[in-house]
Design a protein around this motif. Sequence first.
Motif, PDB file in Angstrom:
ATOM      1  N   ARG A  30       0.823  -1.198   0.000  1.00 21.04           N
ATOM      2  CA  ARG A  30       0.000   0.000   0.000  1.00 21.04           C
ATOM      3  C   ARG A  30       0.863   1.256   0.000  1.00 21.04           C
ATOM      4  NH1 ARG A  30      -4.581   0.369   4.511  1.00 21.04           N
ATOM      5  NH2 ARG A  30      -2.933   1.423   5.679  1.00 21.04           N
ATOM      6  N   ALA A  48      -7.688   0.671  -2.122  1.00 17.76           N
ATOM      7  CA  ALA A  48      -7.357  -0.748  -1.993  1.00 17.76           C
ATOM      8  C   ALA A  48      -8.531  -1.523  -1.408  1.00 17.76           C
ATOM      9  CB  ALA A  48      -6.113  -0.919  -1.120  1.00 17.76           C
ATOM     10  N   VAL A  59      -5.717  -7.549   0.369  1.00 19.06           N
ATOM     11  CA  VAL A  59      -4.896  -6.653   1.198  1.00 19.06           C
ATOM     12  C   VAL A  59      -4.459  -7.433   2.421  1.00 19.06           C
ATOM     13  CG1 VAL A  59      -4.786  -4.487   2.467  1.00 19.06           C
ATOM     14  CG2 VAL A  59      -6.201  -4.653   0.394  1.00 19.06           C
ATOM     15  N   LEU A  78      -0.164  -5.964  -1.051  1.00 16.57           N
ATOM     16  CA  LEU A  78      -1.241  -6.005  -2.038  1.00 16.57           C
ATOM     17  C   LEU A  78      -0.941  -7.093  -3.062  1.00 16.57           C
ATOM     18  CD1 LEU A  78      -1.656  -2.173  -2.762  1.00 16.57           C
ATOM     19  CD2 LEU A  78      -2.880  -3.538  -1.058  1.00 16.57           C
TER      20      LEU A  78
END
Length: 406
Positions: A30, A48, A59, A78
Motif C-alpha cells: 500500500r 485498496a 490486502v 497487495l
Amino acid sequence: MTQTRTRLERGRGVLGQALTLVHTGQAPTRAVLTSELGVTRATAGAVAAELESLGLIRVDTHPAAPAAGTHGRPSHGLSVDPEGPVVLAAQVHVDGYRAALVGLGGHVVATAPGCMTPPEDPAGVIGEVVEAGARLLRGSTRRCVGVGLAVPSAVSEPEGEALDPLNLAWSIGAPVRAAFTEQVERAGLSGPDGAPLPCFVGNDANLAALAEHRHGAGTKSRHLLYVTTGHRGVGGALVLDGRLHTGSGGLALEVGHLTVDPGGRPCRCGSRGCLDVEADPLAFLEAAGRAPGPQFSLLHQAARLLREEYADEGVARAAGLLADRLGLGLAGLVNILNPDRIVLGGLHAALLTADPDRLHSAVARRSLWGRGVALLPSGLDHAGLVGAAEAAWQPVLDDPLGALGE
C-alpha cells in the motif's frame, strides 16, 4: 458523508490505475501504491479496500515487520485475489489452438490445448477453441468477465476482419470477430447477470507484445518493440506507455515487410528480401541445408535444430546469417522508433540465446542508438494467449466499477 466515504469518492478516479499497478506487480504494498498514485495514505487505503470488495485484490492486514535497518511502520501487502474473476483467453495457430482461463496478474488458472488443421471457415476452429474454454469454465467456480482471441493475422479495426491470414486457409477479410462473438454466444457464455461477455480479437504478435510488457521481459519498459517469428513470417508490435500502438486501422508495425536483402527471396507483398522471408523458420532451415518435414510446425523444427545441433558448422552458419538479417531490420526500427527495449519471441529468441553477441553487434553496428537498447528474449511461454487475456481484462483495468456492473 463520512470521512471514509469522502476518501473513497476522491480515489475512485484512480481505481483503474491502482488495479493496473497491482495487476502488473508495480504496487506490491500500500505504501508503493500511495506513492505511485500520488494520493494520501488514507485515500490509497480506501482505494485498496474498494478493489478488495470487488474481489479483485487482497490486502494483507497483518504485514510483516520492516527489514532490519529500515524505518517506519510495515506496509500492507497487495496482491491479486487468487480466487477472483477470470477471463477466457484463446489462441488459434497453424496446427491447432489453445484455450485458457487467466486471472489478474497474467496467471493462467487452467488450459486446454487442441490439435487440428484449421478449416477454411474460421468458425470451425473458433468454435472448437470456444467450446474448450467453455468446458474449462464449467469446471471452475470463478466468475468470467470477458473473452479474448489471438489469431495469426493482421486484424482490421473496427471491423475485426483477418486481412493477412498467412498460415491459415482463411479468406482475406474473414470476419473473425463476428465469428468469435457468435461462437461465444452459441456456447452459452455470459456474465453473472446474463449479459453478453465482451469479445476481443487481435493479432497474436500485438497481443504477445502487450503480455510481455505487463508480465514478461518488457516490464518497466516505456517504449517496447517486440519482434517474433512463428510458423512462417515475421511479426512485430510497439507498446508505448503501456498501450499498443496499432495505427489508424489496427495494422501498424508490419515489421516483416522491411527489406533486408533487395536481391533476396520474393515476398508475397510484392517486394524482395523482406524479413518475412529472410528471417523466419523456413529461411533458417533452408540456410542450414535441412528439408522441412511434415510432422511438426516449421518453428518447432527450426528451434529444435538450433537447440540440438548448434555445434554443426552449417547450422551455426545459418544462425549467424539469420542473426545478421534480423539485426539489420532491428537497426532500422531502432533508428525510427527509438525504443528503450527490444523483446524477441519465437525463433528470434532462440537466436539471441544461442549467440547474443552476434545479434547485439548487428543492431549496434547499423543503428544510431542501438548500443543503448536492451535486447532480451521473451519471458513468457504463451505470450499470445496471455495477451488475449490482457485484451479481455482491459475494460476492467480501465474502469473496475463500470466493467463489473457495480
